[in-house]
Scaffold this motif. Structure first.
Motif, mmCIF file in Angstrom:
data_model
loop_
_atom_site.group_PDB
_atom_site.id
_atom_site.type_symbol
_atom_site.label_atom_id
_atom_site.label_comp_id
_atom_site.label_asym_id
_atom_site.label_seq_id
_atom_site.Cartn_x
_atom_site.Cartn_y
_atom_site.Cartn_z
ATOM 1 N N GLN A 164 22.832 -2.459 7.283
ATOM 2 C CA GLN A 164 23.325 -2.022 6.316
ATOM 3 C C GLN A 164 24.111 -2.223 5.005
ATOM 4 N N ASP A 165 24.986 -3.251 5.209
ATOM 5 C CA ASP A 165 25.337 -4.008 4.528
ATOM 6 C C ASP A 165 24.513 -4.796 3.036
ATOM 7 N N LEU A 166 24.123 -5.398 3.325
ATOM 8 C CA LEU A 166 23.021 -6.146 3.104
ATOM 9 C C LEU A 166 22.338 -5.342 0.836
ATOM 10 N N GLU A 167 22.103 -4.601 1.065
ATOM 11 C CA GLU A 167 22.291 -3.777 -0.398
ATOM 12 C C GLU A 167 23.409 -4.204 -1.122
ATOM 13 N N TYR A 195 18.008 -14.875 -11.013
ATOM 14 C CA TYR A 195 16.266 -14.022 -10.965
ATOM 15 C C TYR A 195 15.887 -13.551 -10.309
ATOM 16 N N PHE A 196 16.418 -13.857 -8.755
ATOM 17 C CA PHE A 196 15.715 -12.715 -7.854
ATOM 18 C C PHE A 196 16.044 -11.777 -8.161
ATOM 19 N N SER A 197 15.254 -10.439 -7.693
ATOM 20 C CA SER A 197 14.665 -9.183 -7.374
ATOM 21 C C SER A 197 15.761 -9.110 -6.771
ATOM 22 N N LEU A 198 16.645 -7.923 -6.431
ATOM 23 C CA LEU A 198 17.222 -7.499 -5.766
ATOM 24 C C LEU A 198 16.994 -7.730 -4.191
ATOM 25 N N SER A 199 15.193 -7.070 -4.564
ATOM 26 C CA SER A 199 14.434 -6.694 -2.504
ATOM 27 C C SER A 199 14.226 -8.736 -2.529
ATOM 28 N N LEU A 200 14.580 -9.817 -2.940
ATOM 29 C CA LEU A 200 13.964 -10.940 -3.060
ATOM 30 C C LEU A 200 15.264 -11.381 -2.016
ATOM 31 N N ILE A 201 16.871 -10.529 -2.639
ATOM 32 C CA ILE A 201 18.445 -11.511 -2.514
ATOM 33 C C ILE A 201 18.470 -10.693 -0.828
ATOM 34 N N LYS A 202 18.014 -9.752 -1.013
ATOM 35 C CA LYS A 202 18.102 -8.471 0.627
ATOM 36 C C LYS A 202 17.577 -9.644 1.970
ATOM 37 N N LYS A 203 16.226 -9.481 1.293
ATOM 38 C CA LYS A 203 15.660 -11.070 2.498
ATOM 39 C C LYS A 203 16.352 -12.111 2.928
ATOM 40 N N PHE A 260 20.062 -15.155 7.404
ATOM 41 C CA PHE A 260 21.499 -15.485 7.863
ATOM 42 C C PHE A 260 21.804 -14.319 8.555
ATOM 43 N N ILE A 261 21.776 -13.143 8.532
ATOM 44 C CA ILE A 261 22.116 -12.044 8.975
ATOM 45 C C ILE A 261 21.763 -12.079 10.573
ATOM 46 N N ASP A 262 20.669 -12.408 10.520
ATOM 47 C CA ASP A 262 19.903 -12.506 11.668
ATOM 48 C C ASP A 262 19.818 -13.205 12.668
ATOM 49 N N ASN A 263 20.723 -14.818 12.580
ATOM 50 C CA ASN A 263 20.326 -15.862 13.029
ATOM 51 C C ASN A 263 21.832 -15.989 13.857
ATOM 52 N N LYS A 272 34.966 0.039 0.696
ATOM 53 C CA LYS A 272 34.015 -0.678 0.215
ATOM 54 C C LYS A 272 34.311 -2.286 0.186
ATOM 55 N N ILE A 273 32.630 -2.463 -0.147
ATOM 56 C CA ILE A 273 32.631 -4.054 0.162
ATOM 57 C C ILE A 273 33.020 -4.665 -0.925
ATOM 58 N N LEU A 274 34.103 -5.864 -1.290
ATOM 59 C CA LEU A 274 34.021 -6.234 -2.491
ATOM 60 C C LEU A 274 34.268 -7.882 -2.484
ATOM 61 N N GLY A 275 33.714 -8.638 -1.544
ATOM 62 C CA GLY A 275 33.459 -9.599 -1.457
ATOM 63 C C GLY A 275 32.200 -10.248 -0.149
ATOM 64 N N PHE A 276 31.880 -11.341 -0.006
ATOM 65 C CA PHE A 276 31.575 -11.718 0.721
ATOM 66 C C PHE A 276 31.307 -13.232 1.518
ATOM 67 N N VAL A 277 31.122 -13.689 2.578
ATOM 68 C CA VAL A 277 30.799 -15.280 2.917
ATOM 69 C C VAL A 277 30.231 -15.449 3.797
ATOM 70 N N VAL A 278 28.974 -16.876 3.580
ATOM 71 C CA VAL A 278 27.414 -17.187 3.439
ATOM 72 C C VAL A 278 28.307 -18.524 4.826
ATOM 73 N N CYS A 279 28.164 -18.329 6.058
ATOM 74 C CA CYS A 279 28.762 -19.755 6.839
ATOM 75 C C CYS A 279 28.260 -20.057 7.691
ATOM 76 N N GLY A 280 27.975 -21.377 8.559
ATOM 77 C CA GLY A 280 26.696 -21.124 9.485
ATOM 78 C C GLY A 280 26.901 -22.884 9.820
ATOM 79 N N LYS A 281 25.961 -22.915 11.038
ATOM 80 C CA LYS A 281 25.561 -23.840 11.387
ATOM 81 C C LYS A 281 24.282 -23.893 10.836
ATOM 82 N N ASN A 282 23.423 -25.145 10.859
ATOM 83 C CA ASN A 282 21.591 -24.877 10.418
ATOM 84 C C ASN A 282 21.627 -24.259 9.685
#
Length: 191
Positions: free
Chosen positions: A10-13, A31-39, A44-47, A60-70
């Motif tokens: 539910q945070d993806l939006e 330049y991606f649409s919001l729906s493509l950015i969400k995809k 990464f959230i489903d992996n 309120k979400i003010l920032g985020f980080v994406v990290c991991g292996k692969n």
């Protein structure tokens, strides 16, 4: 109250809106649409090899980080499965695509790539809404501590050579430039 927690679907939006607002026009994903950015972020959230952590203040979400292996595997999968949407974005933004093609050709023939070994654990992106200073550093520190709990002793990331403020922030936080490829520095910190 501030906290850093794992992102939920539910945070993806909100994550997508922050991405759209914060990424410069140098990044094709801006330049991606919001729906493509969400995809994009859903890969990464489903992996299980990757994490998205969000910084919240008063929920309120003010920032985020994406990290991991692969990370590269997820990026490749996204590009493969979403190629029609990506193509649509490219068709709607031909000047941007032309710039990317020119840069790609330049990098292929004139780029001085340095040899380096990439860490198993990478940070893909750290993004802040810009509403408060220091969020990126807090997220970076959180990822490093998270890595230690998972037995990770090296955290790596790529940053565009034109992103001086990010490079300075990483250097201040103990990262070193270990390599260069396609207009990006590869930086790394040993935990």
């Amino acid at each position: 109250m501030c906290e850093i927690r794992q992102a939920r679907k539910q945070d993806l939006e909100t994550i997508s809106r922050i991405h759209k607002k914060s990424y410069s026009k140098i990044h094709f994903t801006s330049y991606f649409s919001l729906s493509l950015i969400k995809k994009y972020y859903s890969y990464f959230i489903d992996n299980s090899d990757n994490e998205i952590f969000v910084f919240t203040k008063e929920k309120k979400i003010l920032g985020f980080v994406v990290c991991g292996k692969n990370i590269v595997n997820q990026l490749t999968l996204f590009k493969k499965e979403q190629r029609l949407e990506i193509l649509k974005t490219a068709i709607l933004n031909p000047i941007i695509v032309l710039k990317k093609v020119i840069i790609s050709i330049f990098n292929k023939y004139f780029n001085n790539k340095t040899d380096f070994y990439e860490a198993d654990f990478l940070i893909l992106s750290i993004v802040s809404s810009g509403e408060e200073k220091g969020i990126g550093t807090l997220l970076l520190n959180h990822v490093e501590k998270y890595g230690l709990t998972k037995g990770i002793n090296k955290v790596g990331l790529y940053v565009r050579i034109s992103n001086i403020s990010a490079i300075n922030a990483y250097l201040k936080n103990g990262y070193k430039i270990n390599g260069y490829i396609s207009g990006q520095y590869y930086m790394e910190q040993n935990n």
